[in-house]
Design an enzyme around this catalytic site. Sequence first.
Site, PDB file in Angstrom:
ATOM      1  N   GLU A 109       0.829  -1.119  -0.068  1.00  0.00           N
ATOM      2  CA  GLU A 109      -0.102   0.029   0.077  1.00  0.00           C
ATOM      3  C   GLU A 109       0.744   1.179  -0.070  1.00  0.00           C
ATOM      4  OE1 GLU A 109      -4.110  -1.304   2.320  1.00  0.00           O
ATOM      5  OE2 GLU A 109      -2.331  -0.804   3.497  1.00  0.00           O
ATOM      6  N   GLY A 184       7.254  -1.711   5.726  1.00  0.00           N
ATOM      7  CA  GLY A 184       8.606  -2.116   5.657  1.00  0.00           C
ATOM      8  C   GLY A 184       9.867  -1.240   6.528  1.00  0.00           C
ATOM      9  N   GLU A 185      10.815  -1.876   6.774  1.00  0.00           N
ATOM     10  CA  GLU A 185      11.870  -1.069   7.216  1.00  0.00           C
ATOM     11  C   GLU A 185      12.868  -0.754   5.990  1.00  0.00           C
ATOM     12  OE1 GLU A 185      15.159   0.672   8.541  1.00  0.00           O
ATOM     13  OE2 GLU A 185      13.527   0.284  10.005  1.00  0.00           O
ATOM     14  N   SER A 218      12.762   6.653   7.036  1.00  0.00           N
ATOM     15  CA  SER A 218      12.417   6.390   8.457  1.00  0.00           C
ATOM     16  C   SER A 218      12.980   4.764   8.793  1.00  0.00           C
ATOM     17  CB  SER A 218      11.024   6.128   8.710  1.00  0.00           C
ATOM     18  OG  SER A 218      10.457   5.694   9.955  1.00  0.00           O
ATOM     19  N   SER A 241      12.213   6.088  14.463  1.00  0.00           N
ATOM     20  CA  SER A 241      11.387   5.534  15.113  1.00  0.00           C
ATOM     21  C   SER A 241      11.635   4.901  16.663  1.00  0.00           C
ATOM     22  CB  SER A 241      10.358   4.470  14.526  1.00  0.00           C
ATOM     23  OG  SER A 241       9.965   4.891  13.186  1.00  0.00           O
ATOM     24  N   LEU A 242      11.485   5.795  17.500  1.00  0.00           N
ATOM     25  CA  LEU A 242      12.044   5.585  18.488  1.00  0.00           C
ATOM     26  C   LEU A 242      11.340   4.815  19.883  1.00  0.00           C
ATOM     27  CD1 LEU A 242      14.953   6.019  19.934  1.00  0.00           C
ATOM     28  CD2 LEU A 242      14.050   8.042  21.228  1.00  0.00           C
ATOM     29  N   HIS A 243      10.097   5.837  19.907  1.00  0.00           N
ATOM     30  CA  HIS A 243       8.670   5.246  20.743  1.00  0.00           C
ATOM     31  C   HIS A 243       9.216   4.944  22.164  1.00  0.00           C
ATOM     32  CE1 HIS A 243       7.004   5.046  16.846  1.00  0.00           C
ATOM     33  NE2 HIS A 243       7.646   4.096  16.315  1.00  0.00           N
ATOM     34  N   CYS A 360      -0.151   6.037  10.122  1.00  0.00           N
ATOM     35  CA  CYS A 360       1.021   5.493  10.523  1.00  0.00           C
ATOM     36  C   CYS A 360       0.441   4.047  11.446  1.00  0.00           C
ATOM     37  CB  CYS A 360       1.844   6.161  11.496  1.00  0.00           C
ATOM     38  SG  CYS A 360       3.486   5.883  12.013  1.00  0.00           S
TER      39      CYS A 360
END
Length: 368
Positions: A109, A184-185, A218, A241-243, A360
């Site tokens: 997507e 994906g990464e 990212s 992308s820490l979170h 997201c």
Amino acid sequence: MPKPGELTFVAPRGVKKPPRHLADLTPAERKEAVAAIGEKPFRAKQLSQHYFARYAHAPEQWTDIPAGSREGLREALLPELMTVVRHLSTDQGTTRKTLWKLFDGTLVESVLMRYPDRVTMCISSQAGCGMNCPFCATGQAGLDRNLSTAEIVHQIVDGMRALRDGEVPGGPARLSNIVFMGMGEPLANYNRVVGAIRRLTDPEPDGLGLSQRGITVSTVGLVPAIHRFTGEGFKCRLAISLHAPDDELRDTLVPVNTRWKVREVLDAGFEYAAKSGRRLSIEYALIRDINDQAWRGDRLGRLLRGRPVHVNLIPLNPTPGSKWTASRPEDEKAFVEAIAAHGVPVTIRDTRGQEIDGACGQLAASER
């Protein structure tokens, strides 16, 4: 479906590769490919003009190429890579999610978002994801395969065509921002993503002529790949992308943290920021009673103060079967204030596409 904490860095073996496409190749390689089928090398430039500048994929549109040559050139350099399964729109049509079926039936997507002052496209770099973050629908699905450079680029080419042709309300426009924040990464598909960035930013007609400064890549924090990316000399923005600001929690929320800890990831990001001259973006999904405590905001602020960074807080978007939800407004406010107290720029993202599972963490590429 992957087991909790399980990581997949390499795509499954035995997966059939997509057919070679113009967008996979450098300008020199395109000339070689054209010559290999008995055509003049300048045909490569003509094909590039049609694909990257006119978004014209159909041979009948190539009126400057002899009719007898068109089908052979199409087969050699512009095979059909992906087809649209459906579009879903919200925000009066200005946010549009596209479900793609790739040549092998795999689904991915992309999301196009039109704002008053810009147009942003969120694109996928893998089918699925191997990073297994438990609050992300894509991560919970596991990794099917890497996308080719051309499969990545074609998402943008089609978005630019849709904007030009008035398919998105607001009149003709051009993409201003590309974010590698879809499925994906990106840095786990390193070579193809770097190839895509080069195609996106090569001058027309060799590429799409977009600015590197309008591209954001990212990553969950693949430290060796961040160092390698730093060496490319790009002016793209890097988003981490820490979170979570502490290893104990991040080990659970972002399983790759069991390989590379918070400080290692941030140090690699700071190095990229210094080399590129671009502020580092810190992505942080706020999850109620999990990572949204004010003391964690304070800890994050202490880690980032004095650094060229911007913190992007993301209200958690719901995903099927998830036990987590977005933070309470008062907790969100206290978290923002705790970060800002250290002089660190922080904003709450204007989340779009939630109603169509296009926000997201929601991309799951389902035909349902």
